[in-house]
Design a protein around this motif. Structure first.
Motif: not given
Length: 476
Positions: A171, A215, A219-220, A223, A226-227, A466
């Motif tokens: 982030g 999340r 969340s961060e 993310d 997943f990236e 989800e």
């Protein structure tokens, strides 16, 4: 005689858990959830570990009936007594954990048989069982394989950071060594060698990854993970479906003591007599070994704090929890302790239904080793933690609770693990959480977080969506 197409099930799911209690439990929770969508679920493990997880499951008769358990043999393994190690890692469990590789052939035989009875066979396996399921794609053309991660997203990020040897941009914040502990020093070489054996099969022919994470709190980190996964395979599917305990079978204050053996619920009866948020629950999980000297310091600190408590004081699990070797001298309290705290606190020396204790209105705090199961259960039920991590991913989970989500207090620094945490330190942190304005604020945040996490797993919540997405994908 071949099965005709119209006789085939649409989809069946094989769950393959790792042979450690927290891992067994998380995939059993997921089994409950998947079966609630009327999908046949097959839970694959050793006969010993199936017996273990079933014996510790809440309300087992009602909830286990829909799951097909497959009890496979493993070779005899030694089940040594827990001992203190430099890393605090339960190296005494390694013979049992290493025995899991012998499930490869029985799993393959079962997969081959079941693949003829369904349009699609979905294998969901613990990351530490990648070796066992390595033959899935070659044996069943109608199979898909998904990795289930029993650790928090922050722990996964720490692992990725350690692997590249530096900070990671997540982030808008550089997550560095000061904020998230490293895995270094919290594992044993023998376990690291076992984990390395899984790596070649961890990504091969995988359709997706599942995390028992939410999340709302990670969340961060999710993310970022997943990236990274999508960078290596843009078709990879990823879901954050936690907290699984909220998705399954427990609702606050749902205990029906008439369903339980009365001699097993004396501590719950005692809780009924206490004021709301007045009791500290203490448990260090199934893998923690505490030396008698540390137990004495905890005892002195609890007595001096004058806080009411339930302390689950059991030795760490051996590899075979049912074996005669379990019947040895357990952890020892000072002889004076229980007499002096009578009426104020209670020591329990057996397995307890942790969710029922955490969910009781009288429970106002949880001193914990910060295993991921315990953290998720505590946060889901709005109970703040006193974080005392011991090994593996526990230091990262403790950092999440105390530094990021801010629903807990740390017992002390992670360093100097060879030194005892003294009674005055324990007394101070217990008083701060249970009888101070700062503790009340933490408890308020914990309650608010618990409310939000339960909404996340309710209809329309982020985690429920989800899960619905996962089910929609595997049944497409």
């Amino acid at each position: 005689m071949a099965t005709s197409q119209d006789q085939l099930s649409s989809v069946i799911v094989l769950m393959v858990p790792f042979l450690a209690q927290s891992h067994l439990n998380q995939l059993l929770q997921l089994s409950h959830v998947v079966s609630s969508y009327n999908i046949p679920v097959h839970y694959v493990s050793s006969a010993l570990h199936n017996s273990q997880v079933k014996s510790r499951a809440p309300n087992p008769l009602h909830h286990l009936a829909k799951i097909h358990f497959h009890d496979f043999p493993t070779p005899h393994f030694v089940s040594p007594q827990p001992t203190k190690t430099a890393s605090n890692f339960p190296v005494h469990l390694m013979p049992a954990l290493e025995a899991s590789v012998h499930l490869r052939q029985p799993f393959s035989d079962l997969l081959t048989r079941l693949s003829t009875t369904a349009r699609r066979v979905v294998v969901i396996h613990d990351s530490m069982m990648s070796y066992v399921v390595q033959d899935t794609a070659s044996l069943a053309h109608n199979s898909e394989t998904y990795v289930f991660h029993c650790i928090s997203a922050i722990s996964r990020v720490s692992f990725l950071r350690d692997a590249v040897g530096g900070g990671l941009e997540i982030g808008h914040e550089l997550i560095n060594q000061a904020k998230i502990p490293s895995w270094e020093g919290f594992l044993e070489p023998r376990f690291e060698a076992f984990a390395d054996k899984q790596v070649p099969f961890m990504k091969a022919n995988k359709s997706g990854h599942l995390y028992n994470a939410c999340r709302l709190i990670e969340s961060e980190f999710l993310d970022f993970i997943f990236e990274k996964e999508l960078e290596s395979d843009h078709n990879m599917k990823l879901w954050a479906i936690g907290p699984l305990d909220s998705l399954t079978i427990f609702k606050k204050n749902s205990l029906n003591s008439s369903d339980a053996n009365s001699e097993k619920v004396y501590y719950l009866e005692w809780l009924e007599k206490q004021k709301p948020n007045s009791v500290l629950y203490i448990s260090f999980g199934t893998t923690t070994f505490l030396e008698d000297g540390q137990i004495e310091e905890i005892a002195i600190g609890l007595e001096k704090s004058e806080v009411k408590f339930i302390w689950v004081l059991r030795d760490a699990d051996r590899g075979d929890i049912f074996g005669d070797e379990q019947k040895v001298r357990g952890p020892q309290l000072p002889k004076w302790f229980e007499e002096r705290v009578e009426g104020k606190g209670m020591v329990v020396r057996e397995w307890v239904p942790q969710l029922e204790i955490l969910g009781h209105p009288s429970t106002g705090g949880f001193m914990s080793h910060c295993g991921w199961n315990s953290c998720m259960e505590s946060m889901s039920l709005g109970v703040p933690l006193i974080a005392w991590p011991m090994h593996s991913d526990q230091p990262m989970n403790a950092a999440l609770v105390t530094e990021f989500v801010k629903v807990g207090l740390a017992v002390g620094e992670l360093g100097n693990r060879d030194e005892l945490v003294n009674s005055s330190t324990i007394e101070k942190v217990v008083k701060k959480l249970m009888s101070s304005d700062e503790g009340d604020e933490i408890r308020k945040r914990a309650k608010e977080l618990g409310d939000e996490l339960r909404k996340a797993t309710a209809e329309g919540g982020v985690s429920r969506m989800e899960m619905d997405s996962l089910i929609s994908h595997i049944t497409r």
